[in-house]
Every structure is written in C-alpha cells, then in structure tokens.
Design an enzyme around this catalytic site. Structure first.
Site, mmCIF file in Angstrom:
data_model
loop_
_atom_site.group_PDB
_atom_site.id
_atom_site.type_symbol
_atom_site.label_atom_id
_atom_site.label_comp_id
_atom_site.label_asym_id
_atom_site.label_seq_id
_atom_site.Cartn_x
_atom_site.Cartn_y
_atom_site.Cartn_z
ATOM 1 N N GLY A 229 0.828 -1.196 0.000
ATOM 2 C CA GLY A 229 0.000 0.000 0.000
ATOM 3 C C GLY A 229 0.860 1.242 0.000
ATOM 4 N N GLY B 68 0.178 9.253 1.535
ATOM 5 C CA GLY B 68 0.848 10.519 1.287
ATOM 6 C C GLY B 68 2.217 10.628 1.917
ATOM 7 C CG MET B 69 2.865 11.234 5.714
ATOM 8 S SD MET B 69 2.721 11.211 7.515
ATOM 9 C CE MET B 69 4.447 11.019 7.988
ATOM 10 C CB VAL C 71 3.212 -0.517 3.734
ATOM 11 C CG1 VAL C 71 3.437 -1.751 4.614
ATOM 12 C CG2 VAL C 71 2.918 0.699 4.599
ATOM 13 C CE LYS D 185 3.578 4.833 6.554
ATOM 14 N NZ LYS D 185 2.368 5.236 7.274
ATOM 15 C CG ASP E 241 -3.652 9.616 10.693
ATOM 16 O OD1 ASP E 241 -4.730 10.161 10.366
ATOM 17 O OD2 ASP E 241 -2.825 9.200 9.863
#
Length: 306
Positions: A19, A22-23, A26, A41, A136
C-alpha cells in the site's frame, strides 16, 4: 520513484508493495536468515530530510516499540536508511484495511460496526494508559481479518503525551475527514482526540459516509470545528437511540464532554454489540385453556311418601 521490490535494504529482502499513502509506502519483506514475513514502511517526501522531523520520528519509534497489545501492530525495528529516510519494520497484519471493506460493503452490519469500534477502543485504552495518543485513527489505519478481528496500525505519527514537542513547520499529521476540532485549530491534543476520530469511523461504518463530508478540504475543516453532526439514525433509521447517544458523545466538540476514557467506550460498544446481535426474545405461544365443562345436571325425583 526509488524501486524497492527485489532489493535488500538493511537486513530485509523487499518483496511486494502492500500500500501507499501521502507519507510513504508499505512493503512485505523477509528478514535476513528468517522465513517469516514482516511489513516495512518507508517514509518519503521532503520532510524526511528535516532534522526536526527525524528527531520526532526517533522519539516516536521508541514510544511505539513500548506498546504490546493484541489489537496493536508491533514495531519490530527502526532505522534511517541513506537516500531513503526513516524505515519502520512492523508485524505483518492479516486481512485488509477497513477502507477496502467499507468501499465494498458499507454500511456494515450494526453488530459488526460496534464490535470493530470496541476493539479499536481497547487498543487505544492500552496506548492512552501509557501516554500515547495515536492522532490519526482512520479506516486506512485499521486492519480487519476474515474473522472480524481488527488491529490498529501506523502509530508512526503518534506522540507521547507530555513528551517531545518537536514538530515540522507546516506539517499537519492526520486526515481532516477524521480529525478532531482541537487538531484543526487552537486546542490541546489529548486521549479524547482519538475518541472523536473513532466516533467518525464508527459513524461511517454504520451509515456509509462521514458526517462532515465535502469535496472541499476547507469545508470539511469548518464543519468539524463548528457544525453539529446529525444522529446516525437520521441516515439509517434502524439504528437504536442508545447507539446514537454513544456516537454523538464521541463527536462532542469539547473534549471534556466526550466519553471519559477509551476503556469505558470499549465496554459500552461491546455491550451494544451484544444487544444488537442477540435475536429479539420470542414470546411464548399463548395457550388458551377452554372453560371447564360443567358436570351434567342430575335431578333427583322427590321421595314418594309411605
């Protein structure tokens, strides 16, 4: 973009992309000399070269590594790779993220939505008791398996309450659709912030939409801060009033009027999940007893005088 698949980075053989956000992205990977898969990640973007951001990430890695709970994906390793940036190695969670499930099946069955919410609240309770706020909570950070079990991922932007205040100028961690008013304006982020975000997620699981959705980010932010949400039952009439009450308490604009703790919220959501799962009691069939049949009337003739 830097190609990760097939490379060895650190002591990990990178396999496939799982996946991307925006940051960062993974990937699944195999540690050197082992056969169990993990998830890595890689954080990327201009901010990963910012010394202040890296200081914050090192602090957060120590915080995340201290969390051990069946509902939280464990952080196994952390380092900063030259030319890449921060690398976080985590347990490989089974299943799919809640976003995929919602895209396919929303709205979810009421007992399932409440059960998933209760499990997330259990994970948050563990973190909050150790001074950690996720900051988050959103569907993309919740992994659900085939058995309806959920784990919380990506505590990478979490911050220990009262810990480091190092921040990057202009960097706002989180997603406006799932952020509390105090994250979007003046205010102190606290454990109740996570409960607000969880309330938004449960609202979406129950109704198929977030309460403050808009195509404009500025409008979402304005509604999060100033607009009262409608009860979920306005969008799905079979939702009982008790569930409305709990969700709306999570979505209170003031953190002081939200549920007192994630633990109490988990208990209440579990109770409601059991109630909605149980079939309604079937009344016993009405048995009508016929009236007793009177004995036949026997007339005794009068005695004949002697």
């Amino acid at each position: 973009m830097f190609k990760f698949e097939g490379r060895t980075i650190g002591r990990y053989q990178i396999r496939e992309r799982l996946g991307q956000g925006g940051m960062g992205a993974v990937f699944s990977a195999i540690p050197e000399g082992q056969d169990r898969e993990v998830a890595i990640k890689f954080l990327f973007g201009p901010f990963t070269a910012d010394p202040e951001f890296l200081t914050r990430m090192r602090h957060e890695a120590r915080v995340i590594a201290s969390l051990e709970h069946p509902r939280i994906v464990r952080l196994l390793d952390y380092w900063e790779e030259p030319e890449i940036g921060p690398c976080l190695v985590m347990e490989l969670a089974q299943g799919e993220d809640l976003r995929c499930l919602l895209d396919r099946e929303a709205p979810l069955a009421i007992p399932l939505a409440l059960s998933l919410g209760a499990q997330v609240a259990e994970a948050l309770s563990h973190a909050h008791q150790r001074g950690v706020i996720h900051r988050d909570i959103k569907p993309e950070n919740l992994m659900v398996d085939d058995f309806g079990q959920v784990v919380v991922t990506d505590f990478g932007i979490a911050r220990a309450a009262g810990g480091s205040r190092v921040t990057r100028t202009g960097f706002m961690p989180g997603t406006p659709d799932y952020m509390a008013p105090e994250q979007l304006g003046p205010g102190q982020v606290e454990p109740a912030t996570d409960l607000y975000s969880l309330g938004l997620v449960i609202f979406e699981m129950l109704t198929g939409q977030t309460p403050f959705r808009s195509e404009y980010v500025a409008e979402v932010i304005h509604r999060q801060v100033y607009q009262a949400p409608v009860p979920p039952s306005m969008l799905r009439p079979e939702i009982p009033p008790e569930i409305d009450r709990v969700i709306l308490s999570c979505l209170a604009k003031s953190a002081d009027t939200r549920p007192p703790s994630a633990q109490l919220l988990a208990q209440e959501l579990s109770r409601l999940a059991r109630l909605t799962l149980a079939p309604p009691a079937t009344p016993a069939p009405l048995t009508l007893t016929p009236p007793a049949t009177p004995a036949p009337l026997t007339l005794t003739p009068p005695a004949t005088p002697a």
